[in-house]
Motif scaffolding. Structure first.
Motif, PDB file in Angstrom:
ATOM      1  N   TYR A 154       0.804  -1.231   0.000  1.00 51.26           N
ATOM      2  CA  TYR A 154       0.000   0.000   0.000  1.00 51.26           C
ATOM      3  C   TYR A 154       0.840   1.285   0.000  1.00 51.26           C
ATOM      4  CZ  TYR A 154      -3.642  -3.297   1.482  1.00 51.26           C
ATOM      5  OH  TYR A 154      -4.493  -4.368   1.570  1.00 51.26           O
ATOM      6  N   LYS A 185      -3.877  -3.145   7.969  1.00 53.78           N
ATOM      7  CA  LYS A 185      -3.499  -3.582   6.625  1.00 53.78           C
ATOM      8  C   LYS A 185      -1.975  -3.661   6.484  1.00 53.78           C
ATOM      9  CE  LYS A 185      -3.466   0.933   4.223  1.00 53.78           C
ATOM     10  NZ  LYS A 185      -4.148   1.752   3.194  1.00 53.78           N
ATOM     11  N   SER A 197      -4.591  -7.841   0.273  1.00 49.42           N
ATOM     12  CA  SER A 197      -3.439  -6.973   0.042  1.00 49.42           C
ATOM     13  C   SER A 197      -2.858  -7.186  -1.354  1.00 49.42           C
ATOM     14  CB  SER A 197      -2.358  -7.240   1.093  1.00 49.42           C
ATOM     15  OG  SER A 197      -1.146  -6.613   0.747  1.00 49.42           O
ATOM     16  N   ASP A 200      -5.036  -5.936  -4.231  1.00 51.51           N
ATOM     17  CA  ASP A 200      -5.321  -4.505  -4.272  1.00 51.51           C
ATOM     18  C   ASP A 200      -4.522  -3.848  -5.411  1.00 51.51           C
ATOM     19  OD1 ASP A 200      -4.837  -1.532  -3.378  1.00 51.51           O
ATOM     20  OD2 ASP A 200      -6.511  -2.261  -2.149  1.00 51.51           O
ATOM     21  N   SER A 202      -3.119  -1.057  -5.636  1.00 53.12           N
ATOM     22  CA  SER A 202      -1.908  -0.346  -5.216  1.00 53.12           C
ATOM     23  C   SER A 202      -0.735  -1.298  -5.008  1.00 53.12           C
ATOM     24  CB  SER A 202      -2.173   0.445  -3.933  1.00 53.12           C
ATOM     25  OG  SER A 202      -2.572  -0.414  -2.889  1.00 53.12           O
ATOM     26  N   ASN A 203      -1.010  -2.603  -4.929  1.00 53.11           N
ATOM     27  CA  ASN A 203       0.054  -3.585  -4.696  1.00 53.11           C
ATOM     28  C   ASN A 203       0.279  -4.499  -5.901  1.00 53.11           C
ATOM     29  OD1 ASN A 203       0.316  -2.631  -2.041  1.00 53.11           O
ATOM     30  ND2 ASN A 203      -1.300  -4.004  -1.322  1.00 53.11           N
TER      31      ASN A 203
END
Length: 872
Positions: A154, A185, A197, A200, A202-203
């Motif tokens: 993140y 998170k 995670s 996501d 962003s990852n």
């Protein structure tokens, strides 16, 4: 699975050799578990706990504050950390604030601020790993050296700072980040947290790096428990296990370090443990029995690898220089394979050998080329698909023995740093086959500044351009806005008389049919392929798409084939980004079950410091075009599936280049340029290509409606489709299609006009004006009422071009369908009856056009309507 004992001297040597060879390729990637850090002291008077200790600590909170029944607590207590932690987070809000402070203190005390390392940890961390993954929350690795750069889920990456560091991907988060934010998170304990995670947006880069490592590199598990850590890492939603199962064990390894007690040294390895490790794709087990074993082994590996130089720019460039040219004998039957697999010339490039088929001939252009190249810093070879550009390039490269020659195969990826270093070379000839330089890189080397520098160093650049590579083709050959003109060697797709004689004399030695007059080279290949179809060797190459090649996972396989034919070489990381690595592996197995696929394969020789351990390579663009066209013709659902594949590619590019429109549009260009799509879905095998083009352009509009380049291409595509419809006497549909073309070219012009400072925008607007003229000329052939608009569009082009340095576009030089439409339009302008039927015609503009096109002084006057003949 190979089991190796570190205390056995022979097996110890094999362990070191395996690791050293993989490190030499920059291909061994550690995955660090809790067993690596366990027991290490922190500066906060704590000790990094094991997974079981952390599990027990969390259970205390569940037991005290959950209000669960004793029976439920007994069941929970038996669970592994990923499962038990679900219950911990469920009851987290019930924990009193004072007790939460104790929890935070426990994290701070036992996971942060480490300044003491055990000997085996130091030895291990002194090795120059390409990058690492860790399943730990502690800061042991990044505290060891500032050279380690932690990448936390993140969190944004400082790419400039990280470029010189060893990246540590902290898959489960970071204790320090959790403490500073209070957001769980950053402290990933449960399976649900981990999957959330990794999935996501962003990852996604972290997940791509993880999947790339498991699919194309080799893995070293150090300190990883099975049920607590590997089970979590291999969560089904992330497809890590599938990647591990798909590796080539002759090139890659997945190594698991098994820590055992001293009394196990003489005992055989546990069969149960071996069976469990097999589930994770483990290929090799290293048996260690003490921390001393670890220290000694990694000390030896550090000593051995310290002498290895990091793959650098010069290493990369030298790989493509000092080539030996090996020409097969005329009667060597291996020459037949080169006919259908054009990239076989590069098969031995890793050994600095270029292999040429015995039937290759020196083209008639050769003498002009070798005479011109020494006097020009930059020259181009252009031609259609299968016109012989690569062989011509290699023939020229072979000629210049007094220069340092660099030869880059089709699809080679060259970084900006590598290109900058290359153009600094003195007395060198740089040969680039198609797709080895990006459009942006070609524009860069064709700039005045770079070309002047190359000339001063006595070097030369020779670049191959496909005529289907429309963006570059237009830039180089039509939009010459600079004072410098480039030398172009345009290869004809047909052999001339002397070439034909030489070629036929050579192919006769391998019993191939003679080349006939006026055949293109591609026609010759197609005819030979038809004659040999059905024999075992050709069946291995040209499988029936419906029966085998595209019998499953069709959408992704079509997408994979389109990308391979477009880019030639696709690094593993890129294939994973586009979700096509599994599809390509499936195609490879399908094409050659024995594992030695000829037309598509993995090239492991490209280790140069990036995250991909191999590249997928297309050795036969011909074969892919053949498969795609056959599929398109034979499957009634093919048009929708193919159009969706193109849309998926564009969407993936949008996802990769969020916030970078320039990079997005540059990378998308090959996938919406008409000529390239038409090359892949060839009319020789798929006569209904115009319907497919329509579907692709309509599908892409939603993603590319703000791209004036795309809208321009769509307009040109619609025009060509309309010309086919006119030829088939479907004027109603042609009218509708041309109307769509007008909408698209008008929007394209309006959007382009909003960027007056864009590079080459004047040439772009000029090209759009030419396209608009072509559209309305075609319209005028359907109905006279469009003649005034056609006149206006043509006049506008010439007015715009009057302000340009070069006369780039002229309707008089049109070819093919455009030529016929232009002549019809010109004749209508000279027909008084046609003109009398027109409303809104600008007679001065029409007169100007006819004077330009006929070379005569013509003045058309509007007739008085009262004196015009009336219908009876």
């Amino acid at each position: 699975m190979e089991i190796l004992n570190v205390r056995n001297s022979h097996e110890h040597g094999k362990m070191l050799e395996l690791c050293f060879n993989l490190c030499q390729k920059y291909a061994l990637i550690p995955v660090i578990g809790s067993g690596f850090s366990f027991g290490s002291p922190t500066d906060n008077n704590g000790t990094i706990p094991s997974v079981s200790e952390l599990t027990k600590f969390l259970f205390k909170y569940i037991s005290a504050y959950s209000n669960y029944s004793p029976e439920d607590l007994i069941d929970i207590q038996k669970e592994s950390l990923p499962d038990l932690s679900n219950s911990f987070w469920d009851i987290y809000s019930r924990i009193p604030e004072k007790k939460l402070e104790e929890f935070y203190e426990y994290i701070n005390k036992n996971f942060q601020n480490i300044s003491f390392w055990k000997d085996f940890q130091s030895e291990f961390l002194e090795i120059r790993w390409p990058y690492l993954f860790t399943l730990n929350y502690d800061s042991l690795i990044e505290n060891y050296s500032p050279n380690y750069y932690p990448i936390i889920p993140y969190e944004k990456i400082n790419h400039y700072y990280a470029r010189t560091k060893t990246k540590v991907y902290k898959l489960h988060g970071d204790a320090g980040k959790y403490l500073s934010t209070g957001d769980n998170k950053y402290f990933i304990l449960s399976r649900d947290q981990y999957v959330k995670s990794m999935m996501d947006d962003s990852n996604k880069d972290m997940l791509n790096e993880l999947l790339t490592a498991f699919s194309s590199k080799s893995i070293l598990f150090f300190g990883c428990g099975l049920s607590e850590e590997l089970d979590l890492l291999y969560s089904s939603q992330l497809s890590v296990k599938e990647r591990a199962e798909d590796i080539d064990t002759t090139q890659q390894a997945i190594i698991y370090i098994s820590f055992e007690s001293e009394d196990s040294v003489e005992k055989p390895f546990s069969q149960r443990m071996e069976d469990r490790l097999a589930r994770y794709g483990i290929t090799t087990v290293f048996r260690f029995f003490s921390e001393e074993d670890s220290k000694n082994f990694f000390h030896e590996l550090r000593e051995a690898t310290s002498k290895l130089s990091k793959p650098g720019i010069e290493d990369f460039l030298e790989k493509y220089s000092s080539m030996q040219f090996n020409v097969l004998k005329k009667d060597d039957i291996r020459c037949r394979d080169f006919l259908l697999q054009e990239n076989l010339v590069w098969k031995s490039i890793n050994s600095h050998i270029i292999t040429m088929p015995g039937y290759y001939i020196t083209r008639s252009l050769f003498k002009d080329a070798v005479d011109s190249i020494p006097n020009e810093p930059l020259c181009f070879i252009s031609g259609n698909f299968f016109s012989g550009k690569t062989i011509f390039l290699l023939d020229i490269a072979h000629f210049f023995t007094t220069k340092k020659v660099y030869i880059f195969p089709a699809g080679t990826t060259i970084t900006e740093e590598q290109l900058d270093a290359l153009v600094q070379k003195e007395n060198a000839l740089h040969c680039f086959d198609s797709k080895s330089l990006t459009t942006a890189q070609i524009k860069k080397v064709s700039s005045e500044l770079v070309l002047d520098g190359i000339k001063k160093k006595g070097s030369n650049i020779l670049i191959v351009i496909d005529k289907s590579d429309a963006p570059m083709y237009k830039y180089i050959f039509e939009a010459r806005n600079a004072s410098r003109k480039f030398t172009i060697f345009s290869l004809d797709s047909q052999f001339d008389k002397s070439e034909k004689a030489k070629f036929n004399q050579k192919v006769g030695a391998i019993s191939l049919s003679p080349y006939e007059k006026n055949q293109t080279v591609l026609d010759y290949i197609v005819n030979n392929e038809k004659k040999i179809s059905g024999i075992p060797s050709s069946q291995r190459l040209f499988l029936e798409p419906q029966k085998e090649l595209l019998a499953q996972d069709v959408q992704k396989r079509i997408k994979a084939l389109v990308m391979l034919a477009t880019e030639i070489r696709i690094p593993a990381n890129r294939a994973i980004q586009f979700g096509i690595d599994g599809a390509i592996n499936g195609i490879i197995k399908c094409c050659d079950p024995s594992g030695g696929a000829a037309v598509i394969e993995k090239d492991y020789s490209v280790y140069n410091g990036n995250s991909s351990g191999y590249e997928f390579v297309c050795n036969s663009k011909y074969w892919i075009i053949r498969a795609l066209s056959t599929y398109a013709k034979s499957d009634p659902n093919s048009i929708e599936i193919i159009a969706n594949a193109y849309l998926s590619i564009i969407k993936d590019y949008r996802s990769i280049y969020i916030g970078n429109d320039v990079a997005f549009y540059q990378n998308c260009e090959p996938y919406y340029f008409f000529d390239h799509i038409q090359t892949l879905f060839n009319a020789r095998w798929f006569p209904n290509s115009s319907k497919l083009m329509n579907a692709i352009y309509d599908k892409l509009l939603s993603e590319l409606s703000n791209s004036y380049q795309f809208l321009h291409q769509k307009a040109k595509g619609k025009l060509i489709i309309a010309q086919v419809q006119v030829k088939n006497r479907n004027r109603y549909m042609a009218n509708r299609t041309l109307t769509e073309a007008v909408y698209n070219i008008t929007r394209a012009q309006d959007l382009a006009s909003q960027y007056p400072d864009a590079k080459n925008i004047d040439e772009t607007l000029l090209h759009m004006a030419y396209t608009k003229g072509r559209i309305f000329i075609e319209f005028s052939c359907i109905s006279d009422k469009y003649i005034p608009k056609a006149v206006n569009a043509c006049y506008e082009l010439y007015e715009l071009q009057a302000r340009s340095k070069h006369d780039i576009y002229d309707f008089m030089t049109a070819k093919g369908n455009d030529e016929g439409a232009f002549n019809t339009f010109k004749n209508k302008l000279m027909n008084r009856r046609c003109l009398d039927r027109c409303t809104g015609l600008d007679y001065n503009q029409a007169s100007s056009l006819l004077q330009r096109w006929t070379g005569k002084r013509i003045q058309i006057m509007k007739r008085d309507s009262s004196k015009m003949p009336r219908k009876k």
